[in-house]
Design a protein around this motif. Sequence first.
Motif, PDB file in Angstrom:
ATOM      1  N   TYR A 117     -26.232 -14.802  -6.068  1.00  0.00           N
ATOM      2  CA  TYR A 117     -26.328 -14.435  -4.649  1.00  0.00           C
ATOM      3  C   TYR A 117     -26.596 -15.693  -3.852  1.00  0.00           C
TER       4      TYR A 117
ATOM      5  N   VAL B 166     -10.128  -8.660  11.014  1.00  0.00           N
ATOM      6  CA  VAL B 166     -11.035  -7.547  10.695  1.00  0.00           C
ATOM      7  C   VAL B 166     -11.887  -7.884   9.473  1.00  0.00           C
ATOM      8  N   GLY B 167     -12.996  -7.194   9.355  1.00  0.00           N
ATOM      9  CA  GLY B 167     -13.799  -7.279   8.140  1.00  0.00           C
ATOM     10  C   GLY B 167     -14.700  -8.499   8.077  1.00  0.00           C
ATOM     11  N   ASP B 168     -14.991  -8.907   6.860  1.00  0.00           N
ATOM     12  CA  ASP B 168     -16.000  -9.951   6.635  1.00  0.00           C
ATOM     13  C   ASP B 168     -15.658 -11.301   7.259  1.00  0.00           C
TER      14      ASP B 168
ATOM     15  N   ARG C 115     -21.960  -7.121   7.724  1.00  0.00           N
ATOM     16  CA  ARG C 115     -20.738  -7.181   6.896  1.00  0.00           C
ATOM     17  C   ARG C 115     -20.846  -6.151   5.789  1.00  0.00           C
ATOM     18  N   GLN C 116     -20.290  -4.977   6.052  1.00  0.00           N
ATOM     19  CA  GLN C 116     -20.302  -3.898   5.068  1.00  0.00           C
ATOM     20  C   GLN C 116     -18.950  -3.195   5.087  1.00  0.00           C
ATOM     21  N   ILE C 117     -18.764  -2.319   4.079  1.00  0.00           N
ATOM     22  CA  ILE C 117     -17.495  -1.601   3.969  1.00  0.00           C
ATOM     23  C   ILE C 117     -17.246  -0.768   5.235  1.00  0.00           C
ATOM     24  N   THR C 118     -18.302  -0.098   5.693  1.00  0.00           N
ATOM     25  CA  THR C 118     -18.116   0.772   6.871  1.00  0.00           C
ATOM     26  C   THR C 118     -17.669  -0.024   8.093  1.00  0.00           C
TER      27      THR C 118
ATOM     28  N   ALA D 219     -16.127  -2.921   8.069  1.00  0.00           N
ATOM     29  CA  ALA D 219     -14.783  -3.463   7.823  1.00  0.00           C
ATOM     30  C   ALA D 219     -13.723  -2.396   8.106  1.00  0.00           C
TER      31      ALA D 219
HETATM   32  C1  LIG Z   1     -22.124  -8.492  -4.267  1.00  0.00           C
HETATM   33  C2  LIG Z   1     -21.749  -7.681  -3.059  1.00  0.00           C
HETATM   34  C3  LIG Z   1     -22.263  -6.392  -2.907  1.00  0.00           C
HETATM   35  C4  LIG Z   1     -21.910  -5.632  -1.795  1.00  0.00           C
HETATM   36  N1  LIG Z   1     -22.430  -4.372  -1.675  1.00  0.00           N
HETATM   37  C5  LIG Z   1     -22.049  -3.605  -0.640  1.00  0.00           C
HETATM   38  C6  LIG Z   1     -22.525  -2.254  -0.532  1.00  0.00           C
HETATM   39  O1  LIG Z   1     -23.273  -1.760  -1.370  1.00  0.00           O
HETATM   40  N2  LIG Z   1     -22.123  -1.537   0.555  1.00  0.00           N
HETATM   41  C7  LIG Z   1     -21.283  -2.048   1.521  1.00  0.00           C
HETATM   42  O2  LIG Z   1     -20.934  -1.336   2.463  1.00  0.00           O
HETATM   43  N3  LIG Z   1     -20.845  -3.328   1.431  1.00  0.00           N
HETATM   44  C8  LIG Z   1     -21.190  -4.103   0.385  1.00  0.00           C
HETATM   45  N4  LIG Z   1     -20.746  -5.389   0.293  1.00  0.00           N
HETATM   46  C9  LIG Z   1     -19.913  -5.922   1.400  1.00  0.00           C
HETATM   47  C10 LIG Z   1     -18.492  -5.422   1.305  1.00  0.00           C
HETATM   48  O3  LIG Z   1     -17.982  -5.664  -0.003  1.00  0.00           O
HETATM   49  C11 LIG Z   1     -17.645  -6.152   2.347  1.00  0.00           C
HETATM   50  O4  LIG Z   1     -18.235  -6.031   3.626  1.00  0.00           O
HETATM   51  C12 LIG Z   1     -16.246  -5.596   2.420  1.00  0.00           C
HETATM   52  O5  LIG Z   1     -15.638  -5.632   1.146  1.00  0.00           O
HETATM   53  C13 LIG Z   1     -15.421  -6.404   3.415  1.00  0.00           C
HETATM   54  O6  LIG Z   1     -14.091  -5.998   3.350  1.00  0.00           O
HETATM   55  P1  LIG Z   1     -12.940  -7.004   3.734  1.00  0.00           P
HETATM   56  O7  LIG Z   1     -11.657  -6.230   3.586  1.00  0.00           O
HETATM   57  O8  LIG Z   1     -13.222  -7.647   5.028  1.00  0.00           O
HETATM   58  O9  LIG Z   1     -13.005  -8.180   2.666  1.00  0.00           O
HETATM   59  P2  LIG Z   1     -12.786  -8.151   1.085  1.00  0.00           P
HETATM   60  O10 LIG Z   1     -13.190  -6.833   0.506  1.00  0.00           O
HETATM   61  O11 LIG Z   1     -13.450  -9.387   0.598  1.00  0.00           O
HETATM   62  O12 LIG Z   1     -11.218  -8.251   0.920  1.00  0.00           O
HETATM   63  C14 LIG Z   1     -10.525  -9.432   1.237  1.00  0.00           C
HETATM   64  C15 LIG Z   1      -9.293  -9.468   0.329  1.00  0.00           C
HETATM   65  O13 LIG Z   1      -8.465 -10.542   0.744  1.00  0.00           O
HETATM   66  C16 LIG Z   1      -7.997 -11.219  -0.402  1.00  0.00           C
HETATM   67  N5  LIG Z   1      -7.659 -12.579  -0.009  1.00  0.00           N
HETATM   68  C17 LIG Z   1      -8.496 -13.618   0.246  1.00  0.00           C
HETATM   69  N6  LIG Z   1      -7.792 -14.714   0.592  1.00  0.00           N
HETATM   70  C18 LIG Z   1      -6.492 -14.348   0.571  1.00  0.00           C
HETATM   71  C19 LIG Z   1      -5.281 -15.043   0.834  1.00  0.00           C
HETATM   72  N7  LIG Z   1      -5.276 -16.341   1.208  1.00  0.00           N
HETATM   73  N8  LIG Z   1      -4.130 -14.378   0.711  1.00  0.00           N
HETATM   74  C20 LIG Z   1      -4.116 -13.066   0.345  1.00  0.00           C
HETATM   75  N9  LIG Z   1      -5.239 -12.349   0.086  1.00  0.00           N
HETATM   76  C21 LIG Z   1      -6.409 -13.003   0.186  1.00  0.00           C
HETATM   77  C22 LIG Z   1      -9.157 -11.144  -1.384  1.00  0.00           C
HETATM   78  O14 LIG Z   1      -8.716 -11.320  -2.702  1.00  0.00           O
HETATM   79  C23 LIG Z   1      -9.642  -9.709  -1.133  1.00  0.00           C
HETATM   80  O15 LIG Z   1      -8.965  -8.772  -1.932  1.00  0.00           O
HETATM   81  C24 LIG Z   1     -21.046  -6.171  -0.804  1.00  0.00           C
HETATM   82  C25 LIG Z   1     -20.533  -7.459  -0.963  1.00  0.00           C
HETATM   83  C26 LIG Z   1     -20.877  -8.204  -2.062  1.00  0.00           C
HETATM   84  C27 LIG Z   1     -20.304  -9.590  -2.226  1.00  0.00           C
END
Ligand SMILES: Cc1cc2nc3c(=O)[nH]c(=O)nc-3n(C[C@H](O)[C@H](O)[C@H](O)COP(=O)(O)OP(=O)(O)OC[C@H]3O[C@@H](n4cnc5c(N)ncnc54)[C@H](O)[C@@H]3O)c2cc1C
Length: 159
Positions: free
Chosen positions: A82, A120-122, A129-132, A134
């Motif tokens: 972490y 969008v998202g993270d 920064r959470q799933i909801t 995003a």
């Molecule tokens: C250890 C951990 C625990 C977590 N626990 C929780 C929880 O319990 N509850 C909760 O709500 N949230 C949790 N989160 C946060 C949650 O996972 C994120 O907020 C969420 O996944 C963000 O979604 P996203 O689509 O923005 O990014 P991501 O889920 O990170 O998706 C981004 C995607 O883009 C892809 N990507 C990256 N670069 C490129 C590129 N150049 N070309 C093509 N694709 C690319 C990646 O491979 C990935 O698949 C946790 C996060 C971590 C790290």
Amino acid sequence: SAVEEGTYLTQFANVDIVHRRDELRAQKILQDRAFKNEKVDFVWDTVVEGIEGDGTKVTGVAVKNIKTGEESVHAADGVFVYVGILPQTDAFVDLNITDEEGWILTNDYMETTVPGIFAVGDVRKKSLRQITTAVGDGAEAGNRAFTYVEAWNEENETK
Ligand SMILES: Cc1cc2nc3c(=O)[nH]c(=O)nc-3n(C[C@H](O)[C@H](O)[C@H](O)COP(=O)(O)OP(=O)(O)OC[C@H]3O[C@@H](n4cnc5c(N)ncnc54)[C@H](O)[C@@H]3O)c2cc1C
């Protein structure tokens, strides 16, 4: 991240938090909670050099004290990484849509300053920064992108 998750993990195990400095940057309330927790120990001024195992499970963590240079192996049954998060947004820096830390800046509709590019998202600059959040960002951006494409079509059909 480490302080929050380490404190959470004390429900299941004793936790040693390896930290490269001799103080924390975590919120004070999280620090106080961790310092009071008898199941949390801190290994200060130290970095992880490697993870050791017997082929089936983790047995320890090789660490190095960055002030003294001393190397040792810390016995452990598991390792959780972490270290915080860094946005992977180098590809977008030239568009001038990121802040100094690399987060992409948007308005409430997920629009960047470049028309037709949404974020969008993270990767966005935001507080939670959470799933909801995003998924919410995605819904907002999808809706706005639809409006954008419709407007673009109308404009170009009339030309
Ligand atoms: C250890 C951990 C625990 C977590 N626990 C929780 C929880 O319990 N509850 C909760 O709500 N949230 C949790 N989160 C946060 C949650 O996972 C994120 O907020 C969420 O996944 C963000 O979604 P996203 O689509 O923005 O990014 P991501 O889920 O990170 O998706 C981004 C995607 O883009 C892809 N990507 C990256 N670069 C490129 C590129 N150049 N070309 C093509 N694709 C690319 C990646 O491979 C990935 O698949 C946790 C996060 C971590 C790290």
